[in-house]
Design a protein around this motif. Structure first.
Motif, PDB file in Angstrom:
ATOM      1  N   ALA A  71       5.851 -32.262  14.655  1.00  0.00           N
ATOM      2  CA  ALA A  71       6.780 -31.111  14.375  1.00  0.00           C
ATOM      3  C   ALA A  71       6.178 -29.717  14.006  1.00  0.00           C
ATOM      4  O   ALA A  71       6.610 -28.943  14.373  1.00  0.00           O
ATOM      5  CB  ALA A  71       8.151 -31.521  13.648  1.00  0.00           C
ATOM      6  N   ARG A  72       5.251 -29.974  12.927  1.00  0.00           N
ATOM      7  CA  ARG A  72       4.905 -28.800  12.041  1.00  0.00           C
ATOM      8  C   ARG A  72       3.884 -28.254  13.204  1.00  0.00           C
ATOM      9  O   ARG A  72       3.879 -27.013  13.437  1.00  0.00           O
ATOM     10  CB  ARG A  72       3.970 -29.124  10.873  1.00  0.00           C
ATOM     11  CG  ARG A  72       3.229 -28.072  10.267  1.00  0.00           C
ATOM     12  CD  ARG A  72       2.528 -28.580   9.021  1.00  0.00           C
ATOM     13  NE  ARG A  72       1.491 -29.473   9.389  1.00  0.00           N
ATOM     14  CZ  ARG A  72       0.351 -29.653   9.971  1.00  0.00           C
ATOM     15  NH1 ARG A  72      -0.078 -28.252  10.411  1.00  0.00           N
ATOM     16  NH2 ARG A  72      -0.488 -30.374  10.190  1.00  0.00           N
ATOM     17  N   THR A  73       2.876 -28.959  13.861  1.00  0.00           N
ATOM     18  CA  THR A  73       2.015 -28.305  14.666  1.00  0.00           C
ATOM     19  C   THR A  73       2.701 -27.557  16.095  1.00  0.00           C
ATOM     20  O   THR A  73       1.910 -26.814  16.465  1.00  0.00           O
ATOM     21  CB  THR A  73       1.088 -29.432  15.270  1.00  0.00           C
ATOM     22  OG1 THR A  73       1.269 -30.332  15.586  1.00  0.00           O
ATOM     23  CG2 THR A  73       0.165 -29.978  13.868  1.00  0.00           C
ATOM     24  N   SER A  74       3.860 -28.426  16.373  1.00  0.00           N
ATOM     25  CA  SER A  74       4.457 -27.733  17.577  1.00  0.00           C
ATOM     26  C   SER A  74       4.997 -26.440  17.519  1.00  0.00           C
ATOM     27  O   SER A  74       5.115 -25.608  18.230  1.00  0.00           O
ATOM     28  CB  SER A  74       5.661 -28.779  18.241  1.00  0.00           C
ATOM     29  OG  SER A  74       6.755 -28.809  17.309  1.00  0.00           O
ATOM     30  N   LYS A  75       5.337 -26.149  16.024  1.00  0.00           N
ATOM     31  CA  LYS A  75       5.647 -24.792  15.622  1.00  0.00           C
ATOM     32  C   LYS A  75       4.707 -23.852  15.622  1.00  0.00           C
ATOM     33  O   LYS A  75       4.616 -22.829  15.099  1.00  0.00           O
ATOM     34  CB  LYS A  75       6.713 -24.987  14.449  1.00  0.00           C
ATOM     35  CG  LYS A  75       7.961 -25.597  14.881  1.00  0.00           C
ATOM     36  CD  LYS A  75       8.821 -25.359  13.633  1.00  0.00           C
ATOM     37  CE  LYS A  75      10.244 -25.614  13.820  1.00  0.00           C
ATOM     38  NZ  LYS A  75      10.954 -25.033  14.978  1.00  0.00           N
ATOM     39  N   GLY A  76       3.481 -24.455  15.516  1.00  0.00           N
ATOM     40  CA  GLY A  76       2.154 -23.559  15.102  1.00  0.00           C
ATOM     41  C   GLY A  76       1.985 -23.292  13.592  1.00  0.00           C
ATOM     42  O   GLY A  76       1.287 -22.412  13.126  1.00  0.00           O
ATOM     43  N   GLN A  82       2.053 -23.005   5.247  1.00  0.00           N
ATOM     44  CA  GLN A  82       3.159 -22.463   5.687  1.00  0.00           C
ATOM     45  C   GLN A  82       4.533 -23.121   5.721  1.00  0.00           C
ATOM     46  O   GLN A  82       5.479 -22.700   5.108  1.00  0.00           O
ATOM     47  CB  GLN A  82       2.889 -21.897   7.451  1.00  0.00           C
ATOM     48  CG  GLN A  82       2.043 -20.901   7.422  1.00  0.00           C
ATOM     49  CD  GLN A  82       1.927 -20.667   8.919  1.00  0.00           C
ATOM     50  OE1 GLN A  82       1.583 -21.694   9.774  1.00  0.00           O
ATOM     51  NE2 GLN A  82       1.684 -19.205   9.373  1.00  0.00           N
ATOM     52  N   LEU A  83       4.313 -24.498   5.914  1.00  0.00           N
ATOM     53  CA  LEU A  83       5.319 -25.244   5.671  1.00  0.00           C
ATOM     54  C   LEU A  83       5.609 -25.457   4.257  1.00  0.00           C
ATOM     55  O   LEU A  83       6.769 -25.210   3.942  1.00  0.00           O
ATOM     56  CB  LEU A  83       4.923 -26.574   6.291  1.00  0.00           C
ATOM     57  CG  LEU A  83       6.131 -27.869   6.005  1.00  0.00           C
ATOM     58  CD1 LEU A  83       7.378 -27.316   6.855  1.00  0.00           C
ATOM     59  CD2 LEU A  83       5.894 -28.920   6.683  1.00  0.00           C
ATOM     60  N   LEU A  91      11.776 -28.034   9.767  1.00  0.00           N
ATOM     61  CA  LEU A  91      11.296 -28.017  11.305  1.00  0.00           C
ATOM     62  C   LEU A  91      12.046 -28.491  12.296  1.00  0.00           C
ATOM     63  O   LEU A  91      11.782 -28.465  13.581  1.00  0.00           O
ATOM     64  CB  LEU A  91      10.208 -29.382  11.073  1.00  0.00           C
ATOM     65  CG  LEU A  91       9.019 -28.906  10.179  1.00  0.00           C
ATOM     66  CD1 LEU A  91       8.058 -30.062   9.795  1.00  0.00           C
ATOM     67  CD2 LEU A  91       7.994 -27.847  10.895  1.00  0.00           C
ATOM     68  N   GLY A  92      13.374 -28.408  12.082  1.00  0.00           N
ATOM     69  CA  GLY A  92      14.398 -28.700  13.282  1.00  0.00           C
ATOM     70  C   GLY A  92      14.413 -30.085  13.741  1.00  0.00           C
ATOM     71  O   GLY A  92      14.559 -30.434  15.116  1.00  0.00           O
ATOM     72  N   PHE A  93      14.078 -31.035  12.920  1.00  0.00           N
ATOM     73  CA  PHE A  93      14.328 -32.624  13.507  1.00  0.00           C
ATOM     74  C   PHE A  93      15.097 -33.408  12.448  1.00  0.00           C
ATOM     75  O   PHE A  93      15.282 -32.901  11.362  1.00  0.00           O
ATOM     76  CB  PHE A  93      12.903 -33.280  13.854  1.00  0.00           C
ATOM     77  CG  PHE A  93      11.949 -33.751  12.551  1.00  0.00           C
ATOM     78  CD1 PHE A  93      12.306 -35.007  12.141  1.00  0.00           C
ATOM     79  CD2 PHE A  93      11.085 -32.915  12.176  1.00  0.00           C
ATOM     80  CE1 PHE A  93      11.594 -35.422  11.228  1.00  0.00           C
ATOM     81  CE2 PHE A  93      10.323 -33.339  11.065  1.00  0.00           C
ATOM     82  CZ  PHE A  93      10.655 -34.824  10.529  1.00  0.00           C
TER      83      PHE A  93
END
Length: 72
Positions: A20-25, A30-31, A64-66
């Motif tokens: 999820a984190r890497t898919s948001k770049g 940053q997280l 992260l939206g999950f």
């Protein structure tokens, strides 16, 4: 909870968190900025070495939206 189940949960959550984190770049720092969860803790969770407490799991998942339900 048995050690085997705890390890499976940690690995599953870690994989979902990293994906999820890497898919948001986003980077781990940053997280950290968005959630208040420390970068070293995020790294431990993503590696599957440790499962987060429920409060941190919810913070991370929401940012992260999950859903934690997605892990089941």
């Amino acid at each position: 909870m048995s050690d085997k189940i705890r390890d499976q949960v940690a690995k599953r959550f870690g994989a979902a968190l990293r994906t999820a984190r890497t898919s948001k770049g986003w980077t781990q720092p940053q997280l950290e900025e968005r959630t208040g969860v420390s970068r070293p803790a995020i790294a431990r969770y993503e590696s599957g070495r440790r499962a987060p407490p429920l409060t941190e799991a919810l913070l991370l998942a929401n940012a992260l939206g999950f859903s934690l339900d997605d892990l089941g």
